[in-house]
Design an enzyme around this catalytic site. Structure first.
Site, PDB file in Angstrom:
ATOM      1  N   SER A  54      44.666  72.400 -28.234  1.00  0.00           N
ATOM      2  CA  SER A  54      43.343  71.835 -28.593  1.00  0.00           C
ATOM      3  C   SER A  54      42.231  72.546 -27.823  1.00  0.00           C
ATOM      4  O   SER A  54      41.652  71.984 -26.895  1.00  0.00           O
ATOM      5  CB  SER A  54      43.316  70.316 -28.388  1.00  0.00           C
ATOM      6  N   GLY A  89      45.456  72.547 -22.775  1.00  0.00           N
ATOM      7  CA  GLY A  89      45.625  73.682 -21.872  1.00  0.00           C
ATOM      8  C   GLY A  89      46.186  74.871 -22.632  1.00  0.00           C
ATOM      9  O   GLY A  89      46.683  74.729 -23.765  1.00  0.00           O
ATOM     10  N   SER A 131      50.783  76.697 -20.053  1.00  0.00           N
ATOM     11  CA  SER A 131      50.186  76.050 -18.874  1.00  0.00           C
ATOM     12  C   SER A 131      51.096  74.941 -18.342  1.00  0.00           C
ATOM     13  O   SER A 131      51.039  74.621 -17.146  1.00  0.00           O
ATOM     14  CB  SER A 131      48.797  75.488 -19.214  1.00  0.00           C
TER      15      SER A 131
HETATM   16  P1  ADP Z   1      52.981  74.693 -22.800  1.00  0.00           P
HETATM   17  O1  ADP Z   1      53.649  73.488 -23.393  1.00  0.00           O
HETATM   18  O2  ADP Z   1      51.662  74.370 -22.170  1.00  0.00           O
HETATM   19  O3  ADP Z   1      52.910  75.852 -23.738  1.00  0.00           O
HETATM   20  P2  ADP Z   1      55.435  74.978 -21.307  1.00  0.00           P
HETATM   21  O4  ADP Z   1      55.651  73.605 -20.736  1.00  0.00           O
HETATM   22  O5  ADP Z   1      56.213  75.334 -22.532  1.00  0.00           O
HETATM   23  O6  ADP Z   1      53.871  75.183 -21.557  1.00  0.00           O
HETATM   24  O7  ADP Z   1      55.721  76.078 -20.194  1.00  0.00           O
HETATM   25  C1  ADP Z   1      55.237  75.972 -18.873  1.00  0.00           C
HETATM   26  C2  ADP Z   1      56.059  76.828 -17.922  1.00  0.00           C
HETATM   27  O8  ADP Z   1      55.471  76.739 -16.614  1.00  0.00           O
HETATM   28  C3  ADP Z   1      57.503  76.360 -17.798  1.00  0.00           C
HETATM   29  O9  ADP Z   1      58.330  77.492 -17.682  1.00  0.00           O
HETATM   30  C4  ADP Z   1      57.492  75.563 -16.484  1.00  0.00           C
HETATM   31  O10 ADP Z   1      58.749  75.561 -15.835  1.00  0.00           O
HETATM   32  C5  ADP Z   1      56.455  76.332 -15.668  1.00  0.00           C
HETATM   33  N1  ADP Z   1      55.777  75.529 -14.632  1.00  0.00           N
HETATM   34  C6  ADP Z   1      55.570  75.890 -13.348  1.00  0.00           C
HETATM   35  N2  ADP Z   1      54.946  74.937 -12.639  1.00  0.00           N
HETATM   36  C7  ADP Z   1      54.746  73.925 -13.492  1.00  0.00           C
HETATM   37  C8  ADP Z   1      54.147  72.630 -13.350  1.00  0.00           C
HETATM   38  N3  ADP Z   1      53.641  72.206 -12.183  1.00  0.00           N
HETATM   39  N4  ADP Z   1      54.099  71.839 -14.436  1.00  0.00           N
HETATM   40  C9  ADP Z   1      54.595  72.264 -15.627  1.00  0.00           C
HETATM   41  N5  ADP Z   1      55.172  73.461 -15.824  1.00  0.00           N
HETATM   42  C10 ADP Z   1      55.256  74.300 -14.770  1.00  0.00           C
END
Ligand code: ADP
Length: 191
Positions: A98, A24, A28
């Protein structure tokens, strides 16, 4: 002397090893879900290793950047490391952007299709950009980061993922429950 095989190790750990591959856009929710899921599985007695982009890129893959070639090499090494964990009976959660069909197909091939659970962590570019958890989108828009997925580098959504987690519609807790419901039946060892 017979080597100790993966089935022996899975039996030892009382689990089936699988790679939970989260793809993602940046922001995401891959890392957030990955951390929560690892904890939830650990609390149920499973041995899980989280592999996350930021950690891997400062360690084993610190010499790689974000060109198409380096992204391929990044994922190739991660997939090989994942395969070693699976051979040890350990469940992995792989949190990596990815971004292309090709790159995920390579990971699936290395890991083994039967062990590869593809999870699409789905949030629109607009949502991820608004969240801008690490301030990277703002930098990418200013041209300070090259080859940034969604801005100056493509993201191809998976066509037929095993599971979709839409983080625009669900909160973190609901998302992790949905992931658990899907994954638990696949890692329970029936002997
Ligand atoms: P990635 O690892 O994909 O770059 P992160 O986990 O670092 O993304 O960041 C995602 C952000 O979205 C966080 O601030 C998280 O709190 C927020 N968020 C909102 N809803 C969700 C959800 N359902 N699942 C995961 N993260 C969420």
């Amino acid at each position: 002397m017979f080597p100790v095989g993966r089935p022996d190790k899975e039996k030892h750990l009382n689990q089936k090893a699988r790679a939970i591959w989260m793809t993602g856009l940046s922001g995401s929710g891959k890392s957030t879900i990955g951390l929560e899921l690892e904890r939830a599985l650990y609390n149920r007695g499973y041995l899980v290793q989280l592999l996350d982009g930021d950690i891997v890129r400062t360690g084993i893959n610190s010499n790689l950047k974000f060109s198409v070639e380096d992204r391929m090499e990044n994922i190739r090494r991660i997939a090989e490391v994942t395969r070693l964990f699976l051979q040890c009976g350990i469940i992995t959660i792989d949190c990596f952007i990815s971004p292309t069909h090709e790159i995920r197909a390579m990971a699936k091939e290395i890991i083994g299709p039967a062990d590869f659970i593809e999870v699409f962590v789905d949030a629109s570019l607009e949502t991820c950009e608004n969240r801008d958890v690490k301030g990277l989108y703002a930098k990418a828009r200013k041209g300070l980061i090259m080859d940034f997925t969604g801005i100056s580098s493509p993201f191809e959504a998976p066509i037929n993922p095993d599971l979709v987690l839409n983080t625009m519609e669900m909160d973190v807790e609901t998302t992790v429950h949905k992931a658990l419901d899907f994954i638990l039946p696949q890692i329970i060892l029936n002997v």
